[in-house]
Design an enzyme around this catalytic site. Sequence first.
Site, short mmCIF file in Angstrom:
data_model
loop_
_atom_site.label_atom_id
_atom_site.label_comp_id
_atom_site.label_asym_id
_atom_site.label_seq_id
_atom_site.Cartn_x
_atom_site.Cartn_y
_atom_site.Cartn_z
N LYS A 111 0.91 -1.13 -0.03
CA LYS A 111 0.17 -0.04 -0.11
C LYS A 111 1.00 1.28 -0.32
CE LYS A 111 -1.86 1.51 4.15
NZ LYS A 111 -1.49 2.91 4.31
N ASN A 112 1.84 1.20 0.82
CA ASN A 112 2.56 2.45 1.31
C ASN A 112 3.74 2.91 0.10
OD1 ASN A 112 0.99 2.98 3.09
ND2 ASN A 112 2.39 2.59 4.65
N ARG B 296 -8.85 -0.58 4.50
CA ARG B 296 -7.91 0.40 3.96
C ARG B 296 -6.70 -0.27 3.64
NH1 ARG B 296 -6.75 5.07 7.46
NH2 ARG B 296 -5.30 5.32 5.51
N CYS C 198 -5.26 12.51 12.53
CA CYS C 198 -6.09 11.04 12.33
C CYS C 198 -5.95 10.68 14.01
CB CYS C 198 -5.58 10.27 11.13
SG CYS C 198 -3.90 9.48 11.81
N ASP D 188 4.60 0.54 12.16
CA ASP D 188 3.65 -0.05 11.60
C ASP D 188 3.49 -1.30 12.23
OD1 ASP D 188 3.46 1.85 8.45
OD2 ASP D 188 2.97 2.27 10.11
N ARG E 165 -0.15 14.45 12.75
CA ARG E 165 0.32 14.27 11.66
C ARG E 165 0.32 15.40 10.46
NH1 ARG E 165 -1.65 8.48 9.53
NH2 ARG E 165 0.27 8.85 8.40
C1 EPZ Z 1 4.16 7.27 6.32
O1 EPZ Z 1 3.15 8.25 7.00
C2 EPZ Z 1 3.26 5.82 6.26
N1 EPZ Z 1 1.99 6.02 5.28
C3 EPZ Z 1 2.57 5.35 7.54
O2 EPZ Z 1 2.16 4.20 7.39
C4 EPZ Z 1 3.90 5.10 8.71
O3 EPZ Z 1 3.20 4.83 9.99
C5 EPZ Z 1 4.65 6.48 8.71
O4 EPZ Z 1 5.12 6.86 7.28
C6 EPZ Z 1 5.97 6.46 9.40
O5 EPZ Z 1 6.57 5.15 8.94
C7 EPZ Z 1 2.27 6.11 4.04
O6 EPZ Z 1 3.62 5.85 3.73
C8 EPZ Z 1 1.09 6.41 3.18
P1 EPZ Z 1 5.79 10.69 8.50
P2 EPZ Z 1 3.59 9.68 7.08
O7 EPZ Z 1 5.76 11.82 7.63
O8 EPZ Z 1 4.68 9.79 5.91
C9 EPZ Z 1 5.75 13.90 12.02
C10 EPZ Z 1 0.23 2.84 7.74
O9 EPZ Z 1 -0.23 2.22 8.76
N2 EPZ Z 1 5.78 14.82 10.71
O10 EPZ Z 1 6.96 9.46 8.28
O11 EPZ Z 1 2.52 10.41 6.97
C11 EPZ Z 1 4.66 13.14 11.79
O12 EPZ Z 1 3.75 13.74 12.81
C12 EPZ Z 1 0.54 4.22 7.87
O13 EPZ Z 1 0.24 2.12 6.57
C13 EPZ Z 1 5.85 16.21 11.04
O14 EPZ Z 1 5.78 16.60 12.09
O15 EPZ Z 1 4.69 9.66 8.14
C14 EPZ Z 1 5.16 11.96 12.83
O16 EPZ Z 1 5.39 12.12 14.20
C15 EPZ Z 1 0.30 4.92 9.24
N3 EPZ Z 1 5.75 17.24 9.80
C16 EPZ Z 1 6.69 11.72 11.89
O17 EPZ Z 1 6.99 13.23 11.70
C17 EPZ Z 1 5.50 16.58 8.55
O18 EPZ Z 1 5.67 17.57 7.75
C18 EPZ Z 1 6.75 10.89 10.94
O19 EPZ Z 1 5.88 10.96 9.94
C19 EPZ Z 1 5.61 15.28 8.25
C20 EPZ Z 1 5.78 14.48 9.44
#
Ligand code: EPZ
Length: 417
Positions: A22-23, A397, A117, A305, A122
């Site tokens: 998915k990701n 999802r 969410c 995850d 996020r």
């Molecule tokens: C990706 O989400 C994945 N989703 C998530 O999988 C996964 O848990 C996550 O990466 C971490 O590995 C997809 O790839 C579609 P991040 P993402 O940006 O990119 C903070 C699942 O279950 N942050 O790496 O949204 C954020 O709040 C999903 O399949 C900021 O503060 O995660 C978090 O604490 C859930 N500002 C941390 O960084 C930003 O601009 C990591 O988030 C971006 C992120």
Amino acid sequence: MDKLAIQGGIALSGEVTISGAKNAALPILCAALLSAEPLKFSNLPHLNDISTLLRLLGQMGVGVTLEGSDGLVLDGGGLNNPLAPYDLVKTMRASILVLGPLLARCGEARVSLPGGCAIGARPVDQHIKGLQAMGAEITVEQGYIHAKANRLQGARICTDMVTVTGTENLMMAACLAEGETVIENAAREPEVVDLANCLVSMGARISGAGTDVIRIQGVERLHGAEHAIMPDRIETGTYLCAAAATGGEVRLLRTSAAYLDSVVDKLMDAGCDIRLERDAINLKAPPRLKSVSLRTAPYPAFPTDMQAQFMAINCVAEGVATIRETIFENRFMHASELQRLGADIQIEGNNAVVRGVARLEGATVMATDLRASASLVIAGLAAQGETIIDRIYHLDRGYERIEEKLARLGAQVRRVH
Ligand code: EPZ
């Protein structure tokens, strides 16, 4: 709302085929916005998140043609509406991944802010900061990101924290920018590498994907290509945990442990016998698992995850485990539902202490987010008696045909409409 009814206490056994990731698929489908020529994909998973994104791309003018069971052709040639509306983005926050490509291809974009969410706020500030560094003018009004750029300029960007979709958005935008972009503190997840491989097959010039420094030389345009989506390492880990928790023996096909070292290591520590093949993984569980502590962190460390799934197996293991969640601020919501099944879990901030119990008892529980739902399925499979899981739209999802795949492994599970 659909529910899942699970009769637990059955050891899983047999073979099941893992679907495309998915990701990886979500950013790769967005890459179609970068080219006026068709992209042909295979090994696409049939998931609600994918359908939502295809609806969104279709609304933008991208041609969407399904081919066979897991094939798809996307034609970005008709792109004429760089808008991602709230009603679609709110159901699938990864829609933010259209922002970079739209800016790079059309010079403008209006994308609804994803909003938070269940697992955390996020924010997408790093996505915006990086695009501004590349010369985009970005304002946020009435819940929408309004972005404009004549032509993005290459820049040196260092994100404040490792962000997977942030890295992916900036890497896609940089493909058509003027000059070189360097992304430091880049995410090293395998899905980032799969996206980079797809972009390179479209004519992008990218080096360093998979490391924390990615260099992109902008080009004038990207051409069409074909790409097979990589296997889903989180779906793989989830089925390994389901087999481990039920004392089972399974063989997972069309997958690889190459991207799951940290998860496979923990399952071995828990007492599982794991045998790896080129594109399959075999797991034989011990009569009783041993508790394993873990700490989530960006790849290649233990993936956030997989945290909820490991909390479930620790609920029925021998001993006490400490689970530390360092990525998201609210990713323990499965704990209170697991406690309804008889689990012994103490939450202290972003630490959870899990004391294994001899057995869990089936009950009615509620899914709160995608991986929390998977955790409840694993616990329900291990529990004695019947477990009913409500709100399983969360599961749909991210897990393709989960009740079919589990039934193929001998589980007694049925969907209740
Ligand atoms: C990706 O989400 C994945 N989703 C998530 O999988 C996964 O848990 C996550 O990466 C971490 O590995 C997809 O790839 C579609 P991040 P993402 O940006 O990119 C903070 C699942 O279950 N942050 O790496 O949204 C954020 O709040 C999903 O399949 C900021 O503060 O995660 C978090 O604490 C859930 N500002 C941390 O960084 C930003 O601009 C990591 O988030 C971006 C992120």
